[in-house]
Design a protein around this motif. Structure first.
Motif, PDB file in Angstrom:
ATOM      1  N   ILE A  51       0.869  -1.183   0.000  1.00  0.00           N
ATOM      2  CA  ILE A  51       0.000   0.000   0.000  1.00  0.00           C
ATOM      3  C   ILE A  51       0.897   1.222   0.000  1.00  0.00           C
ATOM      4  O   ILE A  51       1.815   1.342   0.823  1.00  0.00           O
ATOM      5  CB  ILE A  51      -0.977  -0.019   1.201  1.00  0.00           C
ATOM      6  CG1 ILE A  51      -1.925   1.170   1.151  1.00  0.00           C
ATOM      7  CG2 ILE A  51      -0.233  -0.088   2.538  1.00  0.00           C
ATOM      8  CD1 ILE A  51      -3.111   1.039   2.126  1.00  0.00           C
ATOM      9  N   GLY A  55      -2.738   5.372  -0.606  1.00  0.00           N
ATOM     10  CA  GLY A  55      -3.716   4.336  -0.300  1.00  0.00           C
ATOM     11  C   GLY A  55      -3.915   3.301  -1.376  1.00  0.00           C
ATOM     12  O   GLY A  55      -4.658   2.329  -1.178  1.00  0.00           O
ATOM     13  N   THR A  57      -3.358   0.061  -3.542  1.00  0.00           N
ATOM     14  CA  THR A  57      -2.916  -1.249  -3.080  1.00  0.00           C
ATOM     15  C   THR A  57      -2.647  -2.192  -4.254  1.00  0.00           C
ATOM     16  O   THR A  57      -3.149  -1.996  -5.361  1.00  0.00           O
ATOM     17  CB  THR A  57      -3.969  -1.896  -2.179  1.00  0.00           C
ATOM     18  OG1 THR A  57      -5.197  -2.033  -2.910  1.00  0.00           O
ATOM     19  CG2 THR A  57      -4.241  -1.055  -0.945  1.00  0.00           C
ATOM     20  N   THR A  68      -6.711  -8.237   2.675  1.00  0.00           N
ATOM     21  CA  THR A  68      -6.876  -6.793   2.513  1.00  0.00           C
ATOM     22  C   THR A  68      -5.831  -6.073   3.341  1.00  0.00           C
ATOM     23  O   THR A  68      -5.720  -6.298   4.550  1.00  0.00           O
ATOM     24  CB  THR A  68      -8.272  -6.337   2.965  1.00  0.00           C
ATOM     25  OG1 THR A  68      -9.271  -7.037   2.223  1.00  0.00           O
ATOM     26  CG2 THR A  68      -8.432  -4.833   2.741  1.00  0.00           C
ATOM     27  N   SER A  70      -4.433  -2.409   4.743  1.00  0.00           N
ATOM     28  CA  SER A  70      -4.914  -1.056   5.022  1.00  0.00           C
ATOM     29  C   SER A  70      -3.900  -0.361   5.915  1.00  0.00           C
ATOM     30  O   SER A  70      -3.041  -1.007   6.513  1.00  0.00           O
ATOM     31  CB  SER A  70      -6.298  -1.098   5.690  1.00  0.00           C
ATOM     32  OG  SER A  70      -6.239  -1.785   6.927  1.00  0.00           O
ATOM     33  N   ARG A  71      -4.018   0.937   5.993  1.00  0.00           N
ATOM     34  CA  ARG A  71      -3.102   1.693   6.831  1.00  0.00           C
ATOM     35  C   ARG A  71      -3.872   2.761   7.598  1.00  0.00           C
ATOM     36  O   ARG A  71      -4.852   3.309   7.100  1.00  0.00           O
ATOM     37  CB  ARG A  71      -1.990   2.327   5.993  1.00  0.00           C
ATOM     38  CG  ARG A  71      -2.421   3.362   4.989  1.00  0.00           C
ATOM     39  CD  ARG A  71      -1.276   3.712   4.018  1.00  0.00           C
ATOM     40  NE  ARG A  71      -0.146   4.299   4.729  1.00  0.00           N
ATOM     41  CZ  ARG A  71       1.099   4.331   4.242  1.00  0.00           C
ATOM     42  NH1 ARG A  71       1.360   3.797   3.047  1.00  0.00           N
ATOM     43  NH2 ARG A  71       2.066   4.889   4.928  1.00  0.00           N
ATOM     44  N   ASP A  72      -3.382   3.051   8.797  1.00  0.00           N
ATOM     45  CA  ASP A  72      -3.918   4.122   9.630  1.00  0.00           C
ATOM     46  C   ASP A  72      -2.754   5.053   9.923  1.00  0.00           C
ATOM     47  O   ASP A  72      -1.923   4.769  10.801  1.00  0.00           O
ATOM     48  CB  ASP A  72      -4.516   3.544  10.916  1.00  0.00           C
ATOM     49  CG  ASP A  72      -5.203   4.590  11.770  1.00  0.00           C
ATOM     50  OD1 ASP A  72      -4.868   5.791  11.626  1.00  0.00           O
ATOM     51  OD2 ASP A  72      -6.049   4.210  12.589  1.00  0.00           O
ATOM     52  N   VAL A  78       0.058  -0.398   9.883  1.00  0.00           N
ATOM     53  CA  VAL A  78      -0.480  -1.056   8.696  1.00  0.00           C
ATOM     54  C   VAL A  78      -1.061  -2.400   9.126  1.00  0.00           C
ATOM     55  O   VAL A  78      -0.538  -3.046  10.049  1.00  0.00           O
ATOM     56  CB  VAL A  78       0.606  -1.236   7.610  1.00  0.00           C
ATOM     57  CG1 VAL A  78       1.752  -2.115   8.092  1.00  0.00           C
ATOM     58  CG2 VAL A  78       0.011  -1.783   6.318  1.00  0.00           C
ATOM     59  N   TYR A  79      -2.142  -2.788   8.481  1.00  0.00           N
ATOM     60  CA  TYR A  79      -2.854  -4.002   8.838  1.00  0.00           C
ATOM     61  C   TYR A  79      -2.926  -4.950   7.643  1.00  0.00           C
ATOM     62  O   TYR A  79      -2.907  -4.522   6.493  1.00  0.00           O
ATOM     63  CB  TYR A  79      -4.281  -3.672   9.291  1.00  0.00           C
ATOM     64  CG  TYR A  79      -4.363  -2.721  10.444  1.00  0.00           C
ATOM     65  CD1 TYR A  79      -4.566  -1.357  10.228  1.00  0.00           C
ATOM     66  CD2 TYR A  79      -4.238  -3.168  11.755  1.00  0.00           C
ATOM     67  CE1 TYR A  79      -4.636  -0.467  11.283  1.00  0.00           C
ATOM     68  CE2 TYR A  79      -4.314  -2.279  12.825  1.00  0.00           C
ATOM     69  CZ  TYR A  79      -4.510  -0.932  12.573  1.00  0.00           C
ATOM     70  OH  TYR A  79      -4.584  -0.060  13.637  1.00  0.00           O
TER      71      TYR A  79
END
Length: 118
Positions: A51, A55, A57, A68, A70-72, A78-79
């Protein structure tokens, strides 16, 4: 000092789900490309998903529709949400961080074991 800390691995049955997380410190997380690699015994380390800062991917074909990323940016984390896990997903999963302006200096997490087995 840069650290990528990855709790969250474990044992899960086929068809189950698991979420990995990777908390970064010591970097400007917002500008980094983040990724997850994995390495199974006797195999080369492979890029699973990435990612970038905006955002966007990408995924290796074998996990498309199941994983999946994702990042915060507020949490520098990052998840990797992994669903419908298969035995062939078993591997050590590594978090990876790269500043594209410094492509020769990536950072790696310590790795976390994911085992998919009944």
């Amino acid at each position: 000092q840069v650290q990528l800390v990855e709790p969250g691995g474990g044992l899960v049955q086929p068809g189950g789900s698991l979420r990995l997380s990777c908390a970064a410190s010591g970097i400007d997380f917002r500008i980094y490309t983040m990724a997850w690699y994995r390495q199974a015994p006797g195999k080369q380390r492979e890029l699973v998903t990435s990612i970038i800062s905006d955002g966007s991917t990408s995924y290796v074909d074998s996990v498309k529709g199941r994983f999946t990323i994702s990042r915060d940016n507020a949490k520098n984390t990052v998840y990797l949400q992994m669903n419908n896990l298969k035995p062939e997903d078993s591997a050590v999963y590594y978090c990876y961080a790269l500043n594209v302006l410094k492509p020769l200096d990536p950072y790696w997490g310590q790795g976390t074991q994911v085992t998919v087995s009944s």
